[in-house]
Every structure is written in C-alpha cells, then in structure tokens.
Design a protein around this motif. Structure first.
Motif, PDB file in Angstrom:
ATOM      1  N   LYS A  26       0.870  -1.538   0.114  1.00 16.24           N
ATOM      2  CA  LYS A  26       0.014  -0.281  -0.168  1.00 16.24           C
ATOM      3  C   LYS A  26       1.255   1.368  -0.008  1.00 16.24           C
ATOM      4  CE  LYS A  26      -3.770   2.887   2.638  1.00 16.24           C
ATOM      5  NZ  LYS A  26      -3.427   3.086   3.217  1.00 16.24           N
ATOM      6  N   LEU A  27       0.238   2.331  -0.938  1.00 18.32           N
ATOM      7  CA  LEU A  27       1.012   3.594  -0.761  1.00 18.32           C
ATOM      8  C   LEU A  27       0.890   4.532  -1.063  1.00 18.32           C
ATOM      9  CD1 LEU A  27       3.841   2.217  -3.907  1.00 18.32           C
ATOM     10  CD2 LEU A  27       4.551   2.264  -1.622  1.00 18.32           C
ATOM     11  N   LYS A  28       1.387   6.338  -0.978  1.00 14.19           N
ATOM     12  CA  LYS A  28       0.303   6.999  -0.966  1.00 14.19           C
ATOM     13  C   LYS A  28       0.181   7.332  -3.026  1.00 14.19           C
ATOM     14  CE  LYS A  28       2.398   9.440   2.585  1.00 14.19           C
ATOM     15  NZ  LYS A  28       4.017  10.708   2.795  1.00 14.19           N
ATOM     16  N   GLU A  41      13.052   9.188  -7.919  1.00 11.84           N
ATOM     17  CA  GLU A  41      14.786   9.635  -8.054  1.00 11.84           C
ATOM     18  C   GLU A  41      15.436   7.908  -8.312  1.00 11.84           C
ATOM     19  OE1 GLU A  41      17.584  11.818  -5.181  1.00 11.84           O
ATOM     20  OE2 GLU A  41      15.903  12.208  -4.827  1.00 11.84           O
ATOM     21  N   LYS A  42      15.369   7.048  -7.702  1.00 10.16           N
ATOM     22  CA  LYS A  42      16.142   6.246  -7.661  1.00 10.16           C
ATOM     23  C   LYS A  42      15.639   4.765  -8.941  1.00 10.16           C
ATOM     24  CE  LYS A  42      16.527   4.719  -3.023  1.00 10.16           C
ATOM     25  NZ  LYS A  42      16.999   3.788  -1.550  1.00 10.16           N
ATOM     26  N   MET A 118      12.968   1.603  -2.205  1.00 13.54           N
ATOM     27  CA  MET A 118      12.477   3.016  -4.235  1.00 13.54           C
ATOM     28  C   MET A 118      12.169   4.330  -3.416  1.00 13.54           C
ATOM     29  SD  MET A 118      13.208   0.436  -7.383  1.00 13.54           S
ATOM     30  CE  MET A 118      14.229   1.895  -8.046  1.00 13.54           C
ATOM     31  N   VAL A 119      11.263   4.321  -3.053  1.00 17.13           N
ATOM     32  CA  VAL A 119       9.839   5.153  -2.678  1.00 17.13           C
ATOM     33  C   VAL A 119       9.744   5.685  -1.349  1.00 17.13           C
ATOM     34  CG1 VAL A 119       8.465   4.497  -4.416  1.00 17.13           C
ATOM     35  CG2 VAL A 119       7.951   3.453  -2.676  1.00 17.13           C
ATOM     36  N   ASP A 132       1.246   5.465   5.988  1.00 20.65           N
ATOM     37  CA  ASP A 132      -0.017   4.363   5.465  1.00 20.65           C
ATOM     38  C   ASP A 132       1.140   3.569   4.598  1.00 20.65           C
ATOM     39  OD1 ASP A 132      -0.834   6.441   5.884  1.00 20.65           O
ATOM     40  OD2 ASP A 132      -0.079   7.883   4.699  1.00 20.65           O
ATOM     41  N   THR A 133       1.846   3.091   3.916  1.00 28.77           N
ATOM     42  CA  THR A 133       2.626   2.354   3.909  1.00 28.77           C
ATOM     43  C   THR A 133       3.028   0.827   4.497  1.00 28.77           C
ATOM     44  OG1 THR A 133       4.707   3.659   3.176  1.00 28.77           O
ATOM     45  CG2 THR A 133       5.043   1.210   2.434  1.00 28.77           C
TER      46      THR A 133
END
Length: 148
Positions: A26-28, A41-42, A118-119, A132-133
């Motif tokens: 789960k991501l934003k 960026e990565k 990476m995020v 949230d992750t």
C-alpha cells in the motif's frame, strides 16, 4: 536439543513443480503517480523490482538455511499498479524433487521490499515515519506438481 537438518529428498522423483505467490504494498496516491510517470529519484521502480524478484528466487537457499538449492527453469515477476498500491505476482517453475513455493515467496517479498526501498523518500511523514506504507497479503496462491 533438536538437530537442524534439511529434509531428505533423495528418494523423491523428479517432476515439474510450479508455485505462484503474490503480495501487496500500500502506497500513497502521490507515490503511485510518481511511479506511473517515471518520476522516482532511484529509477524505474517496476523494472528494478522485477529484476530484484528474479535474483531473489535464484538465491533463496542462501537466505533460508533449510531450503534445497533448486535448478529453477522459469521465473516471472509481474507488478500491477492498483488504486492503493502495487500487487506483485511471481511464478516459479522447476523440474526437481521438491517444490518451489519458497522461491516464489522470497521473490515476491523481495520485489515488494525493493519497491518500498525505492519510494521510501516519498512515503515518509514529517516525522520520518511510514504511517501509510504497508506490505501485506504475501501468500502462495497456487502450487502444482505435475507427475510424468
């Protein structure tokens, strides 16, 4: 005291073994948009996570001490961007004496962890935390043994 040992598979016969595992991160929404646009960026999150998952499956016995080294013949790692995150589905195949579910699980888990790595810059809150992750639902969804 119990001893540690690998299971003896010397009497087992060779057969085509497959396993499919999946998991979800789960991501934003803003992070998902960055991934879609290639603005992380990565680098290319999807491509890097796929390669990490493939490499992880091949190295499973190095990570799990009682896991047999298996001559893997096929690995695929698919990432699907969904509304609230990314679903990873991994399939592993081998013609061997024991199953490949651990390789599929390690592959899926590593791909998910690679995404997070990476995020993470975009997932942190003002206190440097990740409220949230979440990585969840890591499981084997199918396992087969085709006896010839």
């Amino acid at each position: 005291m119990s001893e540690a040992r690998m299971i003896d598979i010397s009497e087992k016969s060779y057969s085509l073994r497959t396993a499919i595992a999946e998991g979800f991160i789960k991501l934003k929404n803003t992070t998902i948009e960055r991934i879609r646009k290639g603005d992380v960026e990565k680098g290319d999150v999807i491509s890097v996570a796929k390669v990490a998952g493939i490499l992880a499956a091949k190295r499973t016995p190095e990570l799990l001490p009682m896991c047999h080294p298996i001559p893997i013949e096929y690995i695929t790692v698919n990432l699907n961007i969904e509304n609230e995150g990314i679903r990873v589905v991994t399939e592993v195949k081998a013609y061997y004496k024991t199953g490949v579910e651990m390789e599929a699980l390690v592959s899926t888990s590593t791909a998910l962890l690679t995404i997070w790595d990476m995020v993470k810059k975009y997932e942190k809150d003002e206190n440097g935390q990740y409220p949230d992750t979440v990585i969840s639902e890591v499981k084997v969804i199918k396992k087969t043994k085709l006896v010839s």
